[in-house]
Design a protein around this motif. Structure first.
Motif, short mmCIF file in Angstrom:
data_model
loop_
_atom_site.label_atom_id
_atom_site.label_comp_id
_atom_site.label_asym_id
_atom_site.label_seq_id
_atom_site.Cartn_x
_atom_site.Cartn_y
_atom_site.Cartn_z
N ASP A 182 44.82 63.12 38.42
CA ASP A 182 45.05 62.60 39.76
C ASP A 182 46.55 62.59 40.03
O ASP A 182 47.29 61.88 39.35
CB ASP A 182 44.47 61.19 39.89
N LEU A 183 46.99 63.39 40.99
CA LEU A 183 48.42 63.54 41.24
C LEU A 183 49.09 62.21 41.53
O LEU A 183 50.20 61.95 41.04
CB LEU A 183 48.63 64.52 42.41
N ASN A 197 38.59 70.75 45.86
CA ASN A 197 37.92 69.67 46.57
C ASN A 197 38.84 69.18 47.69
O ASN A 197 40.04 69.40 47.66
CB ASN A 197 37.62 68.51 45.61
N ASP A 198 38.26 68.52 48.68
CA ASP A 198 39.06 67.97 49.78
C ASP A 198 39.78 66.73 49.26
O ASP A 198 39.20 65.66 49.12
CB ASP A 198 38.16 67.62 50.96
N SER A 199 41.07 66.87 48.96
CA SER A 199 41.83 65.79 48.33
C SER A 199 42.86 65.16 49.26
O SER A 199 43.46 64.15 48.93
CB SER A 199 42.54 66.32 47.09
N GLY A 200 43.10 65.78 50.42
CA GLY A 200 44.14 65.29 51.32
C GLY A 200 45.52 65.75 50.91
O GLY A 200 46.52 65.40 51.55
N SER A 242 51.70 65.30 50.97
CA SER A 242 52.33 65.53 52.27
C SER A 242 53.39 64.46 52.47
O SER A 242 53.10 63.27 52.46
CB SER A 242 51.28 65.45 53.38
N ASP A 243 54.64 64.89 52.62
CA ASP A 243 55.75 63.95 52.73
C ASP A 243 56.85 64.57 53.57
O ASP A 243 57.46 65.56 53.17
CB ASP A 243 56.28 63.59 51.34
N LYS A 244 57.11 64.01 54.75
CA LYS A 244 58.14 64.55 55.63
C LYS A 244 59.54 64.43 55.02
O LYS A 244 60.44 65.21 55.34
CB LYS A 244 58.10 63.84 56.99
#
Length: 295
Positions: free
Chosen positions: A133-134, A149-152, A276-278
């Motif tokens: 798990d990242l 898998n759909d992990s976001g 996801s990180d701006k």
């Protein structure tokens, strides 16, 4: 006249309440600030400020335009900060997870080149065939093979991984060369033992007449390590199915011979995953771009 500079002068004038204070902040004259505001009004075709000798008030349009200017100037500041991040030399630690054989045979050469380009970086690679798990396991990025898998998480597609079949010359001389997948029922197959076994662990995939089929295989030797399986194949213990990158060197040295080349399964998808990180740090941005351009 500079549009952004004019917007900045207008915003400062509204915030400070006067041309004089705005001029001080921008290191210019009150007359120049007035010119900036007039330029905007001419550019827009609408009045922004109702000015008198003692005060100035925003028009109805001026109020809305002021809010948009604040937002635009904030975004301009953010883009400048982003550019500065890219100009900075990446440094610090990157913690990466990858499957064992992929990390050893595919990833390590690329990581080596990356570190030579950015010597201030520390790379911590954890190789494991278990699912990590990242977020919970505190990784900056992970490499995944197979269907996602759909992990976001954000996924960047990399070069596919091709599985091939091979055995040693001595094994094939003794037991014969399989010509079709069903011939494997008469052969020793070197079985990869998954961290999370399934009912299909003792099946190998093949492409037959354009369709993917699974063939049951058996063998006296199995392991959860691809290097051991490759070495076992070289020793003549059976036929192995492993990524092409794992077996290439042994094939070049004629220690292994490929078999069933007309029945190879479809290449497997490989992805690099990250959050996801701006406000992504330069070290991770550089790593992502380097990997996606190299693999």
């Amino acid at each position: 006249m500079d549009l952004l500079r004019s917007m900045e002068a207008f915003v400062l004038t509204v915030k400070t309440g006067s041309f004089v204070a705005s001029a001080t902040s921008l290191n210019t004259s009150p007359q120049m600030i007035a010119k900036y505001v007039v330029f905007l009004e001419d550019y827009l075709g609408l009045k922004l400020l109702n000015r008198t000798t003692r005060s100035q008030r925003l028009t109805e349009f001026g109020k809305q335009y002021y809010e948009r200017c604040v937002f635009i100037l904030s975004e301009v500041k953010n883009t400048k900060a982003l550019a500065q991040q890219f100009c900075q030399e990446p440094k610090g630690r990157l913690r990466i997870s990858a499957p064992v054989s992929y990390g050893q045979f595919n990833l390590l050469p690329v990581i080596s080149r990356f570190m030579k380009c950015y010597p201030k970086l520390n790379i911590d690679i954890q190789l494991s065939d278990r699912y990590v798990d990242l977020v919970k396991d505190d990784f900056d990025a992970v490499f995944r093979i197979g269907t996602l898998n759909d992990s976001g998480l954000i996924a960047r597609k990399l070069n596919k991984l091709q599985l091939i079949f091979a055995a040693s010359p001595s094994y094939l001389a003794k037991y014969g060369v399989p010509s079709v997948p069903n011939d494997l029922k008469n052969h020793q197959c070197l079985i990869y033992q998954y961290a999370n076994p399934t009912k299909k662990d003792n099946f190998w995939p093949f492409t037959v007449n354009g369709e993917l089929i699974n063939i049951a295989i058996t063998g006296a030797f199995q392991s959860n390590n691809t290097s051991i399986l490759a070495a076992a194949a070289v020793e003549g213990l059976g036929i192995t199915m492993l990524p092409e990158s794992v077996l290439n060197e042994s094939i070049k040295q004629s220690k292994l011979i490929t078999v069933l080349q007309d029945f190879l399964p479809p290449a497997r998808e490989v992805h690099l995953l990250y959050k996801s990180d701006k406000q992504q740090l330069p070290k991770l941005k550089m790593f992502i771009e380097f990997i996606t351009n190299s693999m």
